[in-house]
Design a protein around this motif. Sequence first.
Motif, PDB file in Angstrom:
ATOM      1  N   ARG A 192      63.315 106.501 127.090  1.00  0.00           N
ATOM      2  CA  ARG A 192      62.875 106.844 125.744  1.00  0.00           C
ATOM      3  C   ARG A 192      61.386 106.505 125.624  1.00  0.00           C
ATOM      4  N   VAL A 193      60.550 107.516 125.787  1.00  0.00           N
ATOM      5  CA  VAL A 193      59.113 107.283 125.858  1.00  0.00           C
ATOM      6  C   VAL A 193      58.407 107.851 124.627  1.00  0.00           C
ATOM      7  N   VAL A 194      57.500 107.059 124.070  1.00  0.00           N
ATOM      8  CA  VAL A 194      56.612 107.516 123.006  1.00  0.00           C
ATOM      9  C   VAL A 194      55.242 107.760 123.624  1.00  0.00           C
ATOM     10  N   VAL A 195      54.682 108.960 123.404  1.00  0.00           N
ATOM     11  CA  VAL A 195      53.405 109.341 124.010  1.00  0.00           C
ATOM     12  C   VAL A 195      52.361 109.532 122.915  1.00  0.00           C
ATOM     13  N   LEU A 196      51.313 108.711 122.946  1.00  0.00           N
ATOM     14  CA  LEU A 196      50.265 108.758 121.931  1.00  0.00           C
ATOM     15  C   LEU A 196      48.930 109.192 122.515  1.00  0.00           C
ATOM     16  N   ASN A 197      48.974 109.857 123.656  1.00  0.00           N
ATOM     17  CA  ASN A 197      47.737 110.376 124.256  1.00  0.00           C
ATOM     18  C   ASN A 197      47.997 111.786 124.795  1.00  0.00           C
ATOM     19  N   GLY A 198      47.138 112.277 125.668  1.00  0.00           N
ATOM     20  CA  GLY A 198      47.237 113.660 126.121  1.00  0.00           C
ATOM     21  C   GLY A 198      48.082 113.894 127.351  1.00  0.00           C
ATOM     22  N   VAL A 221      55.867 111.792 119.900  1.00  0.00           N
ATOM     23  CA  VAL A 221      54.654 112.372 120.462  1.00  0.00           C
ATOM     24  C   VAL A 221      53.658 112.615 119.336  1.00  0.00           C
ATOM     25  N   ASP A 222      52.353 112.645 119.652  1.00  0.00           N
ATOM     26  CA  ASP A 222      51.362 112.847 118.602  1.00  0.00           C
ATOM     27  C   ASP A 222      51.275 114.312 118.194  1.00  0.00           C
ATOM     28  N   GLU A 223      50.579 114.555 117.082  1.00  0.00           N
ATOM     29  CA  GLU A 223      50.537 115.900 116.500  1.00  0.00           C
ATOM     30  C   GLU A 223      49.814 116.902 117.387  1.00  0.00           C
ATOM     31  N   TRP A 224      48.858 116.450 118.206  1.00  0.00           N
ATOM     32  CA  TRP A 224      48.112 117.363 119.063  1.00  0.00           C
ATOM     33  C   TRP A 224      49.014 117.955 120.140  1.00  0.00           C
ATOM     34  N   ALA A 225      49.812 117.106 120.761  1.00  0.00           N
ATOM     35  CA  ALA A 225      50.750 117.610 121.769  1.00  0.00           C
ATOM     36  C   ALA A 225      51.802 118.507 121.128  1.00  0.00           C
ATOM     37  N   LYS A 226      52.225 118.139 119.932  1.00  0.00           N
ATOM     38  CA  LYS A 226      53.246 118.937 119.234  1.00  0.00           C
ATOM     39  C   LYS A 226      52.714 120.330 118.898  1.00  0.00           C
ATOM     40  N   ALA A 227      51.382 120.451 118.772  1.00  0.00           N
ATOM     41  CA  ALA A 227      50.786 121.740 118.415  1.00  0.00           C
ATOM     42  C   ALA A 227      50.633 122.676 119.604  1.00  0.00           C
ATOM     43  N   SER A 228      50.799 122.160 120.824  1.00  0.00           N
ATOM     44  CA  SER A 228      50.631 123.016 121.997  1.00  0.00           C
ATOM     45  C   SER A 228      51.807 123.973 122.143  1.00  0.00           C
ATOM     46  N   PRO A 229      51.538 125.267 122.195  1.00  0.00           N
ATOM     47  CA  PRO A 229      52.637 126.226 122.380  1.00  0.00           C
ATOM     48  C   PRO A 229      53.306 126.091 123.747  1.00  0.00           C
ATOM     49  N   LEU A 230      52.622 125.438 124.684  1.00  0.00           N
ATOM     50  CA  LEU A 230      53.193 125.260 126.022  1.00  0.00           C
ATOM     51  C   LEU A 230      54.331 124.247 126.018  1.00  0.00           C
ATOM     52  N   PHE A 231      54.329 123.356 125.021  1.00  0.00           N
ATOM     53  CA  PHE A 231      55.354 122.306 124.962  1.00  0.00           C
ATOM     54  C   PHE A 231      56.366 122.548 123.848  1.00  0.00           C
ATOM     55  N   LYS A 232      56.267 123.690 123.188  1.00  0.00           N
ATOM     56  CA  LYS A 232      57.053 123.927 121.978  1.00  0.00           C
ATOM     57  C   LYS A 232      58.544 123.704 122.194  1.00  0.00           C
ATOM     58  N   GLU A 233      59.073 124.280 123.253  1.00  0.00           N
ATOM     59  CA  GLU A 233      60.518 124.183 123.505  1.00  0.00           C
ATOM     60  C   GLU A 233      60.928 122.756 123.829  1.00  0.00           C
ATOM     61  N   GLN A 234      60.159 122.091 124.703  1.00  0.00           N
ATOM     62  CA  GLN A 234      60.524 120.747 125.144  1.00  0.00           C
ATOM     63  C   GLN A 234      60.364 119.695 124.050  1.00  0.00           C
ATOM     64  N   LEU A 235      59.428 119.929 123.115  1.00  0.00           N
ATOM     65  CA  LEU A 235      59.155 118.921 122.079  1.00  0.00           C
ATOM     66  C   LEU A 235      59.686 119.318 120.706  1.00  0.00           C
ATOM     67  N   GLU A 236      60.472 120.372 120.660  1.00  0.00           N
ATOM     68  CA  GLU A 236      60.934 120.911 119.373  1.00  0.00           C
ATOM     69  C   GLU A 236      61.634 119.861 118.520  1.00  0.00           C
ATOM     70  N   ASP A 237      62.487 119.057 119.136  1.00  0.00           N
ATOM     71  CA  ASP A 237      63.261 118.064 118.386  1.00  0.00           C
ATOM     72  C   ASP A 237      62.689 116.654 118.505  1.00  0.00           C
ATOM     73  N   VAL A 238      61.486 116.545 119.031  1.00  0.00           N
ATOM     74  CA  VAL A 238      60.845 115.237 119.220  1.00  0.00           C
ATOM     75  C   VAL A 238      60.073 114.864 117.954  1.00  0.00           C
ATOM     76  N   THR A 239      60.153 113.605 117.556  1.00  0.00           N
ATOM     77  CA  THR A 239      59.509 113.121 116.343  1.00  0.00           C
ATOM     78  C   THR A 239      57.988 113.048 116.519  1.00  0.00           C
ATOM     79  N   THR A 240      57.268 113.515 115.520  1.00  0.00           N
ATOM     80  CA  THR A 240      55.809 113.428 115.526  1.00  0.00           C
ATOM     81  C   THR A 240      55.388 112.069 114.976  1.00  0.00           C
ATOM     82  N   VAL A 241      54.591 111.340 115.737  1.00  0.00           N
ATOM     83  CA  VAL A 241      54.161 109.998 115.328  1.00  0.00           C
ATOM     84  C   VAL A 241      52.680 109.815 115.641  1.00  0.00           C
TER      85      VAL A 241
END
Length: 306
Positions: A57-63, A78-98
């Motif tokens: 269970r990893v929290v990622v606050l960088n790039g 994960v942070d909002e910048w990573a959440k905004a990447s369309p390349l990660f959309k599927e993998q991070l869809e249900d991941v909490t933005t922090v």
Amino acid sequence: MKRFIIPFIFMCVLFLSACGNSAKNQTVENASKEDESKTITYQSENGPIEVPAHPKRVVVLNGNAGDLISFGVNIVGVDEWAKASPLFKEQLEDVTTVSDEDLETIIELEPDLIIGDSDNNNLDRLKKIAPTVTYTYNKVDYLTQHLEIGKLVNKEKEAQDWIDDFKSRATTVGNKIKAKVGENSTVTVMESYDKDIGILGNSWGRGTEVLYQAMDLKMPDKVKEMTSKEGYYMISSEVLPDYVGNYLVVSKYNDQDNSYQKTELYKEMPAVKNDHVIEVDGNAFMFNDSLTLDYQLKYFEEQFLK
């Protein structure tokens, strides 16, 4: 009497087999629990730190979210910048933005590892939640950074294999591009911020690592000079022609002011008049993790060689 012997023996065999399977399953389960509880010592830039051998269970606050995704590591925050990447959309869809300010939310996520930047806020408090490893942006080159993430999550071999493969692929593509555009052709990478424009150096994401380092394309001398200290250089749109080479890569965001592209000054630049402008999605091109780099390499190959 004999007719009862075979059934009795058969029942004994079934009983012993069941006991054996139960013991085997228990051994596997115990080994799995023991494996999950194992730790390794990671040599971070701030010294050795004990981290899970197989973080769950990893929290990622960088790039580095893309690197974690490529390694198959489970991300819970994960942070909002990573959440905004369309390349990660599927993998991070249900991941909490922090963010580094959302301490209560991070506690609720129950991370066993936190990865962040060295300039994140609340690092002392984050370290009390879970082992926290931070990196200073550009302290090491982008490939070494990928290897370090691999070491951190016990995936060093996978990281090195990808590095070797990427370098080979990028060299091949770079040679093809230089054969078409010329060895001495220059490329400028820029991004607009409100009314200003950022000219980017050779290690500032947005495809710069792929263009200048992996494929060995050239940047204009003035860009090299002005970005050598900070990695980027802010200018006004009026002086943009002074920094644009034979090709121009424009990192764009829909919510930014891109009106400069409608001006005569912009339209009269040789790179624009020669149709040598490559526009990229700023959210997709922002990072330099392995997934993003693979995407950038393929995109540049298509655009330069079309």
